[in-house]
Design a protein around this motif. Structure first.
Motif, short mmCIF file in Angstrom:
data_model
loop_
_atom_site.label_atom_id
_atom_site.label_comp_id
_atom_site.label_asym_id
_atom_site.label_seq_id
_atom_site.Cartn_x
_atom_site.Cartn_y
_atom_site.Cartn_z
N VAL A 48 42.53 27.80 63.04
CA VAL A 48 41.72 27.39 61.89
C VAL A 48 40.84 28.56 61.43
N LEU A 49 40.23 29.27 62.36
CA LEU A 49 39.40 30.42 62.01
C LEU A 49 40.23 31.50 61.31
N ALA A 50 41.42 31.76 61.82
CA ALA A 50 42.29 32.76 61.19
C ALA A 50 42.69 32.33 59.79
N ALA A 51 42.99 31.06 59.61
CA ALA A 51 43.38 30.57 58.28
C ALA A 51 42.23 30.66 57.29
N MET A 52 41.02 30.50 57.75
CA MET A 52 39.87 30.61 56.85
C MET A 52 39.49 32.06 56.59
N LEU A 53 39.71 32.92 57.56
CA LEU A 53 39.26 34.30 57.46
C LEU A 53 40.26 35.22 56.74
N LEU A 54 41.53 35.02 56.95
CA LEU A 54 42.54 35.93 56.42
C LEU A 54 42.48 36.10 54.90
N PRO A 55 42.36 35.04 54.11
CA PRO A 55 42.31 35.26 52.66
C PRO A 55 41.15 36.14 52.21
N SER A 56 40.01 36.03 52.87
CA SER A 56 38.88 36.86 52.45
C SER A 56 39.04 38.31 52.89
N LEU A 57 39.91 38.57 53.85
CA LEU A 57 40.13 39.93 54.31
C LEU A 57 41.20 40.67 53.51
N VAL A 58 42.21 39.98 53.07
CA VAL A 58 43.33 40.66 52.42
C VAL A 58 43.41 40.43 50.91
N ALA A 59 42.51 39.64 50.36
CA ALA A 59 42.54 39.39 48.93
C ALA A 59 41.21 39.77 48.30
N GLN A 60 41.28 40.49 47.21
CA GLN A 60 40.11 40.85 46.42
C GLN A 60 40.39 40.50 44.97
N GLU A 61 39.52 39.70 44.41
CA GLU A 61 39.65 39.27 43.01
C GLU A 61 41.00 38.62 42.74
N GLY A 62 41.48 37.83 43.68
CA GLY A 62 42.72 37.11 43.51
C GLY A 62 43.99 37.92 43.70
N GLN A 63 43.87 39.17 44.10
CA GLN A 63 45.03 40.03 44.30
C GLN A 63 45.10 40.49 45.75
N LEU A 64 46.30 40.67 46.24
CA LEU A 64 46.50 41.19 47.59
C LEU A 64 45.99 42.62 47.64
N ALA A 65 45.10 42.90 48.61
CA ALA A 65 44.47 44.22 48.68
C ALA A 65 44.63 44.78 50.09
N LEU A 66 45.74 45.46 50.31
CA LEU A 66 45.99 46.11 51.60
C LEU A 66 45.86 47.62 51.44
N ASN A 67 44.84 48.04 50.73
CA ASN A 67 44.66 49.46 50.44
C ASN A 67 43.45 50.01 51.19
N VAL A 68 43.18 51.28 51.01
CA VAL A 68 42.08 51.94 51.73
C VAL A 68 40.72 51.53 51.19
N ASP A 69 40.66 50.94 50.01
CA ASP A 69 39.39 50.51 49.44
C ASP A 69 38.92 49.17 49.97
N ASN A 70 39.74 48.49 50.73
CA ASN A 70 39.38 47.17 51.26
C ASN A 70 38.53 47.34 52.51
N LEU A 71 37.23 47.45 52.30
CA LEU A 71 36.29 47.68 53.39
C LEU A 71 36.31 46.55 54.41
N PHE A 72 36.43 45.32 53.95
CA PHE A 72 36.42 44.18 54.87
C PHE A 72 37.59 44.22 55.84
N LEU A 73 38.75 44.57 55.35
CA LEU A 73 39.93 44.66 56.22
C LEU A 73 39.77 45.78 57.25
N TRP A 74 39.30 46.93 56.82
CA TRP A 74 39.14 48.06 57.75
C TRP A 74 38.06 47.79 58.79
N ALA A 75 37.01 47.09 58.44
CA ALA A 75 35.97 46.75 59.40
C ALA A 75 36.44 45.65 60.34
N ALA A 76 37.34 44.79 59.86
CA ALA A 76 37.80 43.68 60.68
C ALA A 76 38.74 44.13 61.80
#
Length: 109
Positions: A48-76
């Motif tokens: 449940v925690l992973a399902a709630m957390l993953l969208p906020s880590l990999v999505a920015q402004e409704g788009q998939l963001a797996l780039n170097v600018d995604n600070l949340f993903l790199w900190a996670a």
């Protein structure tokens, strides 16, 4: 809106919220669950925690963001490693907060 409708709505919402939480406890309190069910139930909070957390880590402004600018993903990523190794809550929270603060301070993000 009529006061009776509001009252019945609140009572109905109370019953609908309360019953799914109380019924399993009430029905299963005198029984022991099979070991496979207990083992499976141990994974539910993590899933449940992973399902709630993953969208906020990999999505920015409704788009998939797996780039170097995604600070949340790199900190996670290091935070997850610390959480896995420490089996606690205090160390991962500190690491995550420190990484976010450091990235925002030093990188201006």
């Amino acid at each position: 809106m009529d006061q009776k409708i509001v009252l019945f709505t609140i009572l109905g919402m109370t019953v609908v919220t309360y019953l799914p939480r109380v019924l399993p406890v009430w029905l299963l309190s005198s029984r022991s669950l099979p070991p496979v069910v207990v083992a499976w139930l141990r994974h539910v909070p993590v899933a449940v925690l992973a399902a709630m957390l993953l969208p906020s880590l990999v999505a920015q402004e409704g788009q998939l963001a797996l780039n170097v600018d995604n600070l949340f993903l790199w900190a996670a990523l290091p935070t997850f490693l610390v959480a896995w190794k420490s089996n606690g809550i205090f160390a991962p929270v500190l690491v995550g907060m420190a990484l976010m603060a450091a990235a925002r301070y030093f990188l201006g993000m």
